[in-house]
Design a protein around this motif. Sequence first.
Motif, PDB file in Angstrom:
ATOM      1  N   LEU A   1       0.843  -1.205   0.000  1.00 57.37           N
ATOM      2  CA  LEU A   1       0.000   0.000   0.000  1.00 57.37           C
ATOM      3  C   LEU A   1       0.874   1.250   0.000  1.00 57.37           C
ATOM      4  O   LEU A   1       0.607   2.200  -0.739  1.00 57.37           O
ATOM      5  N   ASP A   2       1.914   1.237   0.828  1.00 59.10           N
ATOM      6  CA  ASP A   2       2.813   2.387   0.905  1.00 59.10           C
ATOM      7  C   ASP A   2       3.585   2.611  -0.396  1.00 59.10           C
ATOM      8  O   ASP A   2       3.949   3.734  -0.709  1.00 59.10           O
ATOM      9  N   ALA A   3       3.803   1.521  -1.142  1.00 56.08           N
ATOM     10  CA  ALA A   3       4.546   1.620  -2.398  1.00 56.08           C
ATOM     11  C   ALA A   3       3.696   2.174  -3.535  1.00 56.08           C
ATOM     12  O   ALA A   3       4.217   2.462  -4.615  1.00 56.08           O
ATOM     13  N   GLY A   4       2.383   2.311  -3.292  1.00 56.93           N
ATOM     14  CA  GLY A   4       1.526   2.899  -4.319  1.00 56.93           C
ATOM     15  C   GLY A   4       0.937   1.892  -5.276  1.00 56.93           C
ATOM     16  O   GLY A   4       1.140   1.975  -6.486  1.00 56.93           O
ATOM     17  N   ALA A   5       0.196   0.942  -4.760  1.00 62.02           N
ATOM     18  CA  ALA A   5      -0.449  -0.069  -5.592  1.00 62.02           C
ATOM     19  C   ALA A   5      -1.515   0.576  -6.474  1.00 62.02           C
ATOM     20  O   ALA A   5      -2.079   1.615  -6.134  1.00 62.02           O
ATOM     21  N   ASP A   6      -1.789  -0.073  -7.621  1.00 63.53           N
ATOM     22  CA  ASP A   6      -2.847   0.434  -8.494  1.00 63.53           C
ATOM     23  C   ASP A   6      -4.200   0.242  -7.813  1.00 63.53           C
ATOM     24  O   ASP A   6      -4.312  -0.422  -6.787  1.00 63.53           O
TER      25      ASP A   6
ATOM     26  N   GLU B   1      -7.007  -1.439  -8.295  1.00 66.16           N
ATOM     27  CA  GLU B   1      -7.557  -2.774  -8.060  1.00 66.16           C
ATOM     28  C   GLU B   1      -6.782  -3.487  -6.956  1.00 66.16           C
ATOM     29  O   GLU B   1      -7.369  -4.067  -6.039  1.00 66.16           O
ATOM     30  N   GLU B   2      -5.455  -3.445  -7.056  1.00 68.45           N
ATOM     31  CA  GLU B   2      -4.633  -4.088  -6.032  1.00 68.45           C
ATOM     32  C   GLU B   2      -4.823  -3.389  -4.688  1.00 68.45           C
ATOM     33  O   GLU B   2      -4.897  -4.039  -3.644  1.00 68.45           O
ATOM     34  N   ARG B   3      -4.933  -2.071  -4.712  1.00 67.43           N
ATOM     35  CA  ARG B   3      -5.112  -1.301  -3.483  1.00 67.43           C
ATOM     36  C   ARG B   3      -6.370  -1.746  -2.727  1.00 67.43           C
ATOM     37  O   ARG B   3      -6.330  -1.929  -1.513  1.00 67.43           O
ATOM     38  N   GLU B   4      -7.470  -1.962  -3.437  1.00 66.30           N
ATOM     39  CA  GLU B   4      -8.702  -2.390  -2.778  1.00 66.30           C
ATOM     40  C   GLU B   4      -8.526  -3.775  -2.158  1.00 66.30           C
ATOM     41  O   GLU B   4      -8.987  -4.020  -1.037  1.00 66.30           O
TER      42      GLU B   4
END
Length: 154
Positions: free
Chosen positions: A78-83, A85-88
């Motif tokens: 999450l901290d690395a900046g997921a896109d 879809e991945e973030r959800e």
Amino acid sequence: MDGKHMQIGEVAARTELSLRTIRHYEETGLVVPSARSQGGFRLYTENDVARLMVVRRMKPLGFSLDQMRDLLDATDRLDAGADAEEREALLERVRGYQQAAAEQVEKLRVQLARAEDFEGTLRARLAEDGLTAPGGQPSPLATGSATSPGTTRT
């Protein structure tokens, strides 16, 4: 972050974890030192300390090392900046851990209430017996009832 590195002793003092525990968490891959000194000493950053604190907080709630590793992985991603879809999906994993933590906290509250009740019962018993002289005769110090408010004599 200012990039300051700390040796394991300072990290142990800040996290209230033993050196052995910190080394164990390194061996299991939960928290790896950010660097090593020229002499080979482990060097940690504020981020490493934060990771150790997550682990320290999860342990008394009964989370396994694999669960700790999974949560740390999710928060790292999450901290690395997921896109989006991945973030959800990552947020859903974190929500699952939050819910499990809340359930464990509630169980601990019940256990603590029971423990406090037990300690209070013992305290009342000792106070009651403190007002009784040897042989079961009322103590000259006793005035009035020998029981604490809210307790009954058995």
